[in-house]
Design a protein around this motif. Structure first.
Motif, mmCIF file in Angstrom:
data_model
loop_
_atom_site.group_PDB
_atom_site.id
_atom_site.type_symbol
_atom_site.label_atom_id
_atom_site.label_comp_id
_atom_site.label_asym_id
_atom_site.label_seq_id
_atom_site.Cartn_x
_atom_site.Cartn_y
_atom_site.Cartn_z
ATOM 1 N N GLY A 154 -7.562 -0.383 -0.649
ATOM 2 C CA GLY A 154 -8.539 -0.410 -1.718
ATOM 3 C C GLY A 154 -8.834 0.993 -2.216
ATOM 4 O O GLY A 154 -8.114 1.945 -1.905
ATOM 5 N N GLU A 155 -9.893 1.146 -2.975
ATOM 6 C CA GLU A 155 -10.268 2.446 -3.514
ATOM 7 C C GLU A 155 -10.823 3.317 -2.379
ATOM 8 O O GLU A 155 -11.875 3.030 -1.808
ATOM 9 C CB GLU A 155 -11.324 2.277 -4.613
ATOM 10 N N PRO A 156 -10.127 4.408 -1.998
ATOM 11 C CA PRO A 156 -10.499 5.174 -0.805
ATOM 12 C C PRO A 156 -11.828 5.910 -0.900
ATOM 13 O O PRO A 156 -12.364 6.343 0.111
ATOM 14 C CB PRO A 156 -9.335 6.168 -0.628
ATOM 15 N N THR A 157 -12.394 6.066 -2.114
ATOM 16 C CA THR A 157 -13.694 6.733 -2.236
ATOM 17 C C THR A 157 -14.852 5.766 -2.037
ATOM 18 O O THR A 157 -16.010 6.182 -2.033
ATOM 19 C CB THR A 157 -13.831 7.399 -3.616
ATOM 20 N N VAL A 158 -14.546 4.471 -1.876
ATOM 21 C CA VAL A 158 -15.581 3.447 -1.691
ATOM 22 C C VAL A 158 -15.716 3.150 -0.205
ATOM 23 O O VAL A 158 -14.707 3.029 0.504
ATOM 24 C CB VAL A 158 -15.199 2.168 -2.471
ATOM 25 N N PRO A 159 -16.931 3.025 0.326
ATOM 26 C CA PRO A 159 -17.100 2.725 1.758
ATOM 27 C C PRO A 159 -16.331 1.477 2.180
ATOM 28 O O PRO A 159 -16.196 0.511 1.410
ATOM 29 C CB PRO A 159 -18.617 2.509 1.889
ATOM 30 N N VAL A 160 -15.833 1.497 3.411
ATOM 31 C CA VAL A 160 -15.015 0.404 3.923
ATOM 32 C C VAL A 160 -15.752 -0.931 3.835
ATOM 33 O O VAL A 160 -15.168 -1.965 3.486
ATOM 34 C CB VAL A 160 -14.579 0.692 5.376
ATOM 35 N N ARG A 161 -17.013 -0.932 4.120
ATOM 36 C CA ARG A 161 -17.763 -2.194 4.108
ATOM 37 C C ARG A 161 -17.707 -2.858 2.733
ATOM 38 O O ARG A 161 -17.608 -4.078 2.628
ATOM 39 C CB ARG A 161 -19.214 -1.928 4.519
ATOM 40 N N GLU A 162 -17.748 -2.053 1.678
ATOM 41 C CA GLU A 162 -17.646 -2.618 0.330
ATOM 42 C C GLU A 162 -16.228 -3.095 0.032
ATOM 43 O O GLU A 162 -16.025 -4.106 -0.637
ATOM 44 C CB GLU A 162 -18.081 -1.581 -0.704
ATOM 45 N N ARG A 163 -15.232 -2.363 0.539
ATOM 46 C CA ARG A 163 -13.841 -2.757 0.277
ATOM 47 C C ARG A 163 -13.462 -4.037 1.013
ATOM 48 O O ARG A 163 -12.498 -4.700 0.652
ATOM 49 C CB ARG A 163 -12.896 -1.633 0.697
#
Length: 461
Positions: free
Chosen positions: A343-352
């Motif tokens: 996913g988008e690596p700048t977004v926290p894992v929990r959101e991804r």
């Protein structure tokens, strides 16, 4: 701040994978320092660091693979990778450098997978029954990546995650869920570590089988566009349209496999309306920052309004999350293979890890076809003939991808145009912000796509 931290503070912002470019670093702290391998008093030594960077009141963690040697023992070809000179791990003055550039150290890293385990803070894991072949040095892949990938001969690729978030990385999670599928590279192992303050281990790297001789989807597509624009012939466009249809079928197969292996759900009409509200907020923020986008905002809002009124439950599941032509490769005989499920690596894992509509992935790939056509027009802004040919290429391949996706068992994009159109605009708004901040000369690519799309249905463009 230690001397090591001072050197890293200068080096870190220059790295492609550093996400805080242009913002002054106010604090650097090495939270974890682990020596993974040592070759004697002069080195080379391999260290793994978890570095916390503070910028404007926010902090981010990064993984740094650090090499160190006695100054007199640094080979000339590693001089370009040097970071500086300082004491390291109890040893007196050492040259520290990017270990990903050192074949000796990357070979040591692979060897650690041959004897996995350990109960320390950094642990090497392999899948059951996996025997790792060692003896090869890692070759760093170039290109625009938010991580660092090392290729070992024709056997493995090790993807090291640079920006770290607590917990298992979705790339490892989804690749393991898809293990055995012909549409992904087989996962073999991973590196994990305990970050301060978090109970769940964090994924540092993932080892997969390497697929030699494969062609990057972005390169394949843009090469085809160039051939078309140079007048090589319409048969080239037809050939890639077949590839686009195959990619659509492959994408649907992967979505179906993910839905079988991992949880699924549906969004109620109320939840869909809330999702549309979030899109409106992102549009307002982007329009305030990029005035050119504001000219089309009211038309984009109409698409979001249509989406908010969808009155049927919207199926959601785990998806790729950052899907475009650069995330797929075409193999010699096996068709398309999907990469980079993080996913988008700048977004926290929990959101991804949140469930989402698979049509969001479809929208991402449709945007990528527009990009493949549009970016080649950046240097030809006043050539109507070239523009018509490029837009025609994008339209044909978008249509082929959608047909292939429906044929492969995915939701028929033609029957969900309000949903797909909203996801496309949401992605394009993100692209406008990205280009304005990072590549202003590319800004016209998403802006012109929005201008063209505001009055035309997605699959018909």
């Amino acid at each position: 701040m230690s001397q090591l931290e001072e050197l890293i503070a200068v080096w870190l912002p220059r790295q492609r994978w550093f996400s805080g470019k242009g913002i002054p670093i106010q604090q650097i702290r090495v939270e974890n320092f682990h020596t993974l391998a040592s070759a004697g008093p002069d080195g080379p030594d391999l260290h793994l660091l978890v570095v916390r960077s503070g910028q404007r009141g926010r902090s981010s963690r990064y993984q740094v693979l650090l090499g160190s040697r006695a100054p007199r023992s640094l080979p000339p070809d590693l001089a370009r990778a040097a970071i500086g000179v300082c004491p390291v791990s109890g040893k007196r003055q050492r040259v520290i450098y990017d270990a990903a550039c050192d074949g000796d150290l990357t070979g040591m890293l692979l060897e650690r997978f041959a004897s996995p385990g350990g109960n320390g803070q950094v642990r090497f894991r392999t899948l059951p029954g996996e025997r790792i072949r060692t003896g090869a040095a890692g070759r760093m892949l170039t290109g625009e990546q938010s991580n660092t990938s090392l290729v070992f001969g024709e056997d493995y690729v090790l993807k090291t995650f640079r920006r770290l978030w607590p917990g298992p990385n979705p790339d490892l999670e989804l690749n393991c869920a898809l293990s055995g599928s012909p549409y992904v590279a087989r996962p073999c192992g991973w590196i994990e570590a305990d970050l301060p303050g978090y109970a769940a281990p964090t994924t540092l790297a993932m080892l997969q089988t390497y697929i030699p001789g494969a062609m990057d989807g972005w390169v394949l597509a843009t090469t085809n566009v160039w051939a078309l624009l140079e007048g090589t012939g319409p048969e080239r466009q037809s050939a890639f349209t077949e590839e686009a249809a195959l990619l659509g079928r492959t994408t649907a197969e992967v979505h179906r496999s993910l839905a079988k292996a991992l949880p699924t759900d549906v969004l109620s009409p109320t939840a869909v309306a809330e999702l549309a509200d979030a899109m409106v907020e992102r549009l307002a923020m982007a329009s305030a920052e990029v005035p050119e986008l504001a000219d089309y905002a009211h038309l984009v809002m109409e698409a979001y309004a249509d989406f908010s009124q969808v009155d049927e439950p919207l199926p959601i599941q785990r998806i790729h999350g950052d899907y475009h032509l650069g995330q797929v490769i075409r193999t010699g005989a096996g068709g398309w293979v999907l990469l980079d499920f993080e996913g988008e690596p700048t977004v926290p894992v929990r959101e991804r890890q949140r469930l989402s509509s698979p049509l969001r992935d479809v929208a991402g790939m449709l945007r990528s076809f527009d990009y493949a056509a549009g970016y080649l027009l950046v240097d030809h802004p006043s050539d109507p003939g070239l523009e018509w040919a490029a837009r025609s290429w994008a339209r044909h391949n978008r249509e082929a991808f959608c047909r292939g996706y429906a044929d492969g068992g995915g939701a028929d994009p033609e029957k969900h145009l309000a949903v797909l159109r909203a996801f496309e605009f949401d992605k394009a708004v993100y692209e406008v912000l990205y280009e304005a901040r990072n590549r202003p000369n590319w800004l016209r690519v998403p802006l012109e796509s929005i201008a063209t799309a505001v009055s035309v249905p997605p699959a018909a463009r």
